[in-house]
Design a protein around this motif. Structure first.
Motif, PDB file in Angstrom:
ATOM      1  N   GLU A   1       0.813  -1.222   0.000  1.00 14.56           N
ATOM      2  CA  GLU A   1       0.000   0.000   0.000  1.00 14.56           C
ATOM      3  C   GLU A   1       0.852   1.280   0.000  1.00 14.56           C
ATOM      4  N   ASP A   2       2.155   1.143   0.252  1.00 13.59           N
ATOM      5  CA  ASP A   2       3.047   2.314   0.267  1.00 13.59           C
ATOM      6  C   ASP A   2       3.590   2.664  -1.115  1.00 13.59           C
TER       7      ASP A   2
ATOM      8  N   ASP B   1       3.858   3.453  -5.334  1.00 13.22           N
ATOM      9  CA  ASP B   1       3.293   4.029  -6.551  1.00 13.22           C
ATOM     10  C   ASP B   1       3.417   2.932  -7.609  1.00 13.22           C
ATOM     11  N   LYS B   2       2.299   2.315  -7.975  1.00 18.64           N
ATOM     12  CA  LYS B   2       2.339   1.109  -8.804  1.00 18.64           C
ATOM     13  C   LYS B   2       2.918   1.339 -10.208  1.00 18.64           C
TER      14      LYS B   2
ATOM     15  N   SER C   1       9.836   3.721  -5.733  1.00 17.61           N
ATOM     16  CA  SER C   1       8.414   3.657  -6.080  1.00 17.61           C
ATOM     17  C   SER C   1       7.507   4.090  -4.928  1.00 17.61           C
TER      18      SER C   1
ATOM     19  N   ARG D   1       5.170   6.117  -2.628  1.00 17.36           N
ATOM     20  CA  ARG D   1       4.184   7.144  -2.944  1.00 17.36           C
ATOM     21  C   ARG D   1       4.708   8.530  -2.587  1.00 17.36           C
TER      22      ARG D   1
ATOM     23  N   ASP E   1       3.409  11.115  -1.324  1.00 20.34           N
ATOM     24  CA  ASP E   1       3.010  11.680  -0.030  1.00 20.34           C
ATOM     25  C   ASP E   1       3.730  11.047   1.151  1.00 20.34           C
TER      26      ASP E   1
END
Length: 317
Positions: free
Chosen positions: A13-14, A16-17, A306, A308, A310
């Protein structure tokens, strides 16, 4: 993001795909190109009877290089690049299953074992047909007398105008399908699962365990990535040693066209004894060291790159 000892673990969940997948393809291709020659040598060592062709890893390397040149170490590599798809399937399955299991268990070991095994199941289902063709191509040259299928010489390929053939890969693929049908591309599937599911399920928990122990022993200023780069090969050597007997059986089932894992195992023991189960182990460990370093450094760096947007400012390494 959770912590294991002093080592921070970036979870699914952390990420950026988009960054994760685009950079992941490059990492997978680089890793495979680096270790492919040793994988080829390992396959030839495992399939040969006794020491009929090579006396060991270094002897195989020298003989192949001398008689077949550098390209001899990359036989079957082009078809093997299709495993890029399985590589992406592996890391996706690993991260998603890891996230799912976290709902039921906080244990990093449990998450690693289950996710590693599931990821290998998915990846090997995609990889086995590619490996079957790739391994037959690996055995061409000095090892072709040990293979069921023989690629036509280049002169013969160009001369056969009534039946267009586009290189050795197509030639071997057609021979496998003609002889064994579609099932031929999944020869050794069970042996492969019995080899790689345990290997993957063991590698991840051992990796996190060694990384945790190293983080407790190392100075606090030591970068985590260095500790992880050391833990990776240690985990790979451990997992490879435990699963090597099944890897020898897998190689023989796929290359020699056997249908029974148990009979192949029995015959190997009868012909070469217990030591036959260690064939190709040194090549496997040697290939696992750079592979693990590349995977760990590449994968952990990939995940950090990668991260995210934020979360970047709140993460410190």
């Amino acid at each position: 993001m959770h912590q294991k000892g002093a080592i921070q673990i970036i979870e699914w969940e952390d990420l950026d795909k988009k960054k994760f997948y685009s950079l992941g393809v490059f990492m997978t291709l680089t890793t495979r190109a680096t270790v492919y020659p040793v994988s080829l040598i390992r396959t030839r060592l495992q399939v040969q009877k006794g020491k009929s062709l090579y006396s060991g890893t270094f002897d195989a390397f020298c003989k192949i290089l001398r008689t077949e040149g550098v390209w001899g170490l990359y036989r079957g590599f082009m078809v093997n690049t299709f495993t890029l798809f399985s590589g992406q399937a592996y890391i996706t399955t690993y991260e998603l299953v890891r996230k799912y299991v976290s709902n039921y268990s906080p244990s990093n070991t449990v998450k690693s074992v289950v996710a590693g095994g599931a990821a290998s199941l998915v990846a090997q289902t995609i990889t086995v047909p590619i490996d079957v063709v790739s391994q037959q191509l690996m055995m061409q040259g000095q090892g072709e007398h040990l293979s069921r299928f023989k690629a036509k010489p280049k002169m013969m390929l160009t001369a056969t105008k009534h039946k267009p053939t586009f290189g050795q890969t197509r030639d071997i693929t057609v021979q496998i399908f003609t002889t064994d049908g579609f099932r031929g591309f999944y020869r050794g599937y069970v042996a492969t699962l019995l080899t790689y599911i345990p290997n993957s399920a063991l590698w991840w928990p051992f990796y996190h365990f060694y990384a945790e122990q190293l983080s407790l022993l190392a100075p606090s200023e030591c970068p985590h990535l260095i500790l992880q780069a050391v833990a990776g090969p240690m985990a790979a050597a451990t997992a490879s040693t435990i699963t090597n007997p099944m890897d020898v059986v897998r190689a023989r089932v796929q290359v020699e066209g056997r249908s029974s894992v148990i009979e192949t195992f029995k015959q190997l023991l009868a012909e070469e004894g217990v030591w036959g189960l260690s064939k190709g182990l040194s090549a496997r460990v040697i290939s696992s060291i750079p592979t693990s370093i590349l995977i760990v450094v590449g994968y952990e760096t990939l995940k950090r790159l990668s991260l995210r947007a934020d979360l970047i400012e709140s993460r410190h390494w």
